[in-house]
Design a protein around this motif. Structure first.
Motif, PDB file in Angstrom:
ATOM      1  N   MET A   1       0.814  -1.215   0.000  1.00  0.00           N
ATOM      2  CA  MET A   1       0.000   0.000   0.000  1.00  0.00           C
ATOM      3  C   MET A   1       0.846   1.263   0.000  1.00  0.00           C
ATOM      4  SD  MET A   1      -3.051  -0.701  -0.618  1.00  0.00           S
ATOM      5  CE  MET A   1      -3.360   1.058  -0.746  1.00  0.00           C
ATOM      6  N   GLU A   2       2.020   1.223   0.611  1.00  0.00           N
ATOM      7  CA  GLU A   2       2.893   2.398   0.514  1.00  0.00           C
ATOM      8  C   GLU A   2       3.242   2.665  -0.952  1.00  0.00           C
ATOM      9  OE1 GLU A   2       7.267   4.060   1.949  1.00  0.00           O
ATOM     10  OE2 GLU A   2       6.220   2.583   3.212  1.00  0.00           O
ATOM     11  N   ALA A   3       3.553   1.594  -1.702  1.00  0.00           N
ATOM     12  CA  ALA A   3       3.870   1.744  -3.126  1.00  0.00           C
ATOM     13  C   ALA A   3       2.655   2.229  -3.907  1.00  0.00           C
ATOM     14  CB  ALA A   3       4.359   0.407  -3.689  1.00  0.00           C
ATOM     15  N   GLU A   4       1.459   1.726  -3.542  1.00  0.00           N
ATOM     16  CA  GLU A   4       0.242   2.103  -4.274  1.00  0.00           C
ATOM     17  C   GLU A   4      -0.143   3.561  -4.029  1.00  0.00           C
ATOM     18  OE1 GLU A   4      -1.430   0.211  -6.641  1.00  0.00           O
ATOM     19  OE2 GLU A   4       0.470  -0.826  -6.380  1.00  0.00           O
ATOM     20  N   TRP A   5       0.037   4.041  -2.804  1.00  0.00           N
ATOM     21  CA  TRP A   5      -0.261   5.456  -2.525  1.00  0.00           C
ATOM     22  C   TRP A   5       0.709   6.372  -3.272  1.00  0.00           C
ATOM     23  CZ3 TRP A   5      -4.550   7.449  -0.816  1.00  0.00           C
ATOM     24  CH2 TRP A   5      -5.387   6.701   0.019  1.00  0.00           C
ATOM     25  N   GLN A   6       1.968   5.971  -3.325  1.00  0.00           N
ATOM     26  CA  GLN A   6       2.953   6.766  -4.068  1.00  0.00           C
ATOM     27  C   GLN A   6       2.596   6.797  -5.555  1.00  0.00           C
ATOM     28  OE1 GLN A   6       5.512   8.522  -2.576  1.00  0.00           O
ATOM     29  NE2 GLN A   6       5.750   9.455  -4.611  1.00  0.00           N
ATOM     30  N   CYS A   7       2.159   5.642  -6.055  1.00  0.00           N
ATOM     31  CA  CYS A   7       1.731   5.545  -7.453  1.00  0.00           C
ATOM     32  C   CYS A   7       0.524   6.455  -7.705  1.00  0.00           C
ATOM     33  CB  CYS A   7       1.407   4.094  -7.788  1.00  0.00           C
ATOM     34  SG  CYS A   7       0.816   3.825  -9.465  1.00  0.00           S
ATOM     35  N   PHE A   8      -0.425   6.452  -6.783  1.00  0.00           N
ATOM     36  CA  PHE A   8      -1.606   7.299  -6.936  1.00  0.00           C
ATOM     37  C   PHE A   8      -1.229   8.782  -6.905  1.00  0.00           C
ATOM     38  CE2 PHE A   8      -5.116   9.717  -4.962  1.00  0.00           C
ATOM     39  CZ  PHE A   8      -6.058   9.547  -5.964  1.00  0.00           C
ATOM     40  N   TRP A   9      -0.305   9.129  -6.027  1.00  0.00           N
ATOM     41  CA  TRP A   9       0.156  10.518  -5.929  1.00  0.00           C
ATOM     42  C   TRP A   9       0.711  11.012  -7.264  1.00  0.00           C
ATOM     43  CZ3 TRP A   9      -0.546  14.057  -2.208  1.00  0.00           C
ATOM     44  CH2 TRP A   9       0.245  15.221  -2.222  1.00  0.00           C
ATOM     45  N   GLU A  10       1.369  10.121  -7.972  1.00  0.00           N
ATOM     46  CA  GLU A  10       2.017  10.490  -9.234  1.00  0.00           C
ATOM     47  C   GLU A  10       1.081  10.369 -10.437  1.00  0.00           C
ATOM     48  OE1 GLU A  10       5.317   7.815  -9.256  1.00  0.00           O
ATOM     49  OE2 GLU A  10       6.297   8.787  -7.530  1.00  0.00           O
ATOM     50  N   ARG A  11       0.180   9.370 -10.421  1.00  0.00           N
ATOM     51  CA  ARG A  11      -0.607   9.086 -11.625  1.00  0.00           C
ATOM     52  C   ARG A  11      -2.101   9.412 -11.498  1.00  0.00           C
ATOM     53  NH1 ARG A  11       1.643   3.036 -13.156  1.00  0.00           N
ATOM     54  NH2 ARG A  11       3.871   3.452 -12.806  1.00  0.00           N
ATOM     55  N   ARG A  12      -2.598   9.511 -10.280  1.00  0.00           N
ATOM     56  CA  ARG A  12      -4.019   9.831 -10.018  1.00  0.00           C
ATOM     57  C   ARG A  12      -4.979   8.793 -10.604  1.00  0.00           C
ATOM     58  NH1 ARG A  12      -3.480  12.834  -5.965  1.00  0.00           N
ATOM     59  NH2 ARG A  12      -5.567  13.706  -6.231  1.00  0.00           N
ATOM     60  N   ASP A  13      -4.595   7.551 -10.569  1.00  0.00           N
ATOM     61  CA  ASP A  13      -5.453   6.473 -11.082  1.00  0.00           C
ATOM     62  C   ASP A  13      -6.383   6.025  -9.951  1.00  0.00           C
ATOM     63  OD1 ASP A  13      -6.604   4.114 -12.020  1.00  0.00           O
ATOM     64  OD2 ASP A  13      -4.808   3.508 -13.110  1.00  0.00           O
ATOM     65  N   MET A  14      -7.608   6.551  -9.950  1.00  0.00           N
ATOM     66  CA  MET A  14      -8.548   6.299  -8.849  1.00  0.00           C
ATOM     67  C   MET A  14      -8.987   4.840  -8.789  1.00  0.00           C
ATOM     68  SD  MET A  14     -10.919   9.752  -8.726  1.00  0.00           S
ATOM     69  CE  MET A  14     -11.468   9.648 -10.433  1.00  0.00           C
TER      70      MET A  14
END
Length: 338
Positions: free
Chosen positions: A142-155
């Motif tokens: 989940m740490e990796a997924e939140w970082q990914c969301f921060w960068e890509r905004r894939d809801m």
């Protein structure tokens, strides 16, 4: 892909061992702990916390999904203290079922709500603070997924990732719990409900219609993840999502099925109690376990696949649900008579 995943999560784990928090970050951690404990008191406070969070952060769709599924958990809890289940089951058989719902929902909130608050802090300070998740024993996944969301905004990806995470989180402590296996999942009551499709997750509307899916094979991790994804698809379907939001915003969550039954028939009698009148606050102890992602990373690609959209005729379950309720009540009445 599997090797790439494991390498990424191993790097996060190594980085976590070395990181030292600043004075401000320690204050953030303390505040998040206090707020998580405050809102993780019972099903009512959890449901409202999820819904309130979604109102503030519409891009985090999982929060709305969590609030609606949490409503269903409350309704299932108070069913156990309602007219029909009290006829069918004695207290010593009903209570372990309540504890199963309560423990699973407590564990998910204890893990997920700090994640939501860390994201909210990141928005406020305009910088990612997801390294703080280590302090709440959140998976490296989940740490990796939140970082990914921060960068890509894939809801959609974030929502799916949170579904995958929460179901892995409860697999060992709840679904593989020896005591619960004996007192809940290994009982004839559970088998009867599972085979008969008497359990379902419902998304009601103010117009008295209900949408959702029956729950089958709940013990299997893959089944729960697939159900979560199908529910997410339904909840944010453009044809229905406004109706579900209207229900959530205009219907106080009491834990009783009367919350939505009032829209089905006028003058309907309340058959289940308010949740807070039926149950005390249950104290829980934190359950520390190994990070699930290092055992399950090989399944991530499959779990990320979104299911096809379901036909509208299959998700509008008002008549089906009422039929199942009448069927169960008839069986309970027959058992009592015999």
């Amino acid at each position: 892909m599997y090797v790439k995943h494991v390498t990424l999560y191993s790097e996060i784990r190594e980085r976590r061992l070395k990181y030292k928090y600043s004075f401000q970050e320690n204050n953030f951690i303390t505040t998040i702990r206090k707020n998580t404990a405050k809102y993780n008191a019972d099903n009512i406070s959890r449901t409202k916390a999820y819904a309130g969070y979604y109102d503030r952060n519409k891009e985090i769709r999982w929060a709305f999904l969590a609030s609606m599924v949490s409503r269903n958990a409350g309704w299932n809890m108070t069913d156990l203290e309602g007219k029909w289940f009290k006829l069918a089951l004695e207290w010593r058989k009903r209570y372990p079922i309540f504890i199963t719902y309560e423990l699973a929902n407590w564990m998910i909130f204890q893990d997920a709500y700090p994640q939501l608050l860390v994201y909210e802090l990141s928005k406020r300070y305009n910088k990612p603070l997801f390294h703080l998740l280590k302090e709440f024993h959140v998976s490296c996944f989940m740490e990796a997924e939140w970082q990914c969301f921060w960068e890509r905004r894939d809801m959609t990806r974030l929502m799916t990732s949170l579904i995958i995470n929460e179901q892995n989180l409860i697999q060992e402590p709840v679904l593989h719990n020896k005591k619960l296996k004996r007192k809940v999942f290994g009982t004839s009551v559970y088998t009867f409900q599972d085979l008969g499709h008497f359990s379902c997750v419902i998304f009601p509307t103010l117009k008295g219609k209900m949408y959702g899916y029956s729950v089958h094979g709940f013990q299997k991790l893959h089944n729960r993840i697939e159900l979560g994804k199908r529910l997410a698809n339904l909840l944010f379907d453009p044809d229905f999502s406004d109706s579900f939001v209207n229900f959530s915003q205009n219907t106080e969550h009491t834990g009783a099925r009367y919350d939505y039954e009032q829209y089905l028939h006028k003058g309907l009698f309340r058959e289940t109690p308010f949740l807070r009148a039926a149950y005390p606050v249950i104290p829980h102890q934190p359950i520390l376990q190994d990070d699930w992602v290092f055992k399950q990373a090989r399944h991530l690609s499959k779990w990320r696949e979104m299911p096809a959209k379901t036909d509208t005729d299959e998700i509008e379950i008002t008549k089906w649900f009422l039929h199942k309720q009448h069927q169960m009540h008839s069986l309970i009445a027959l058992k009592k008579w015999l």
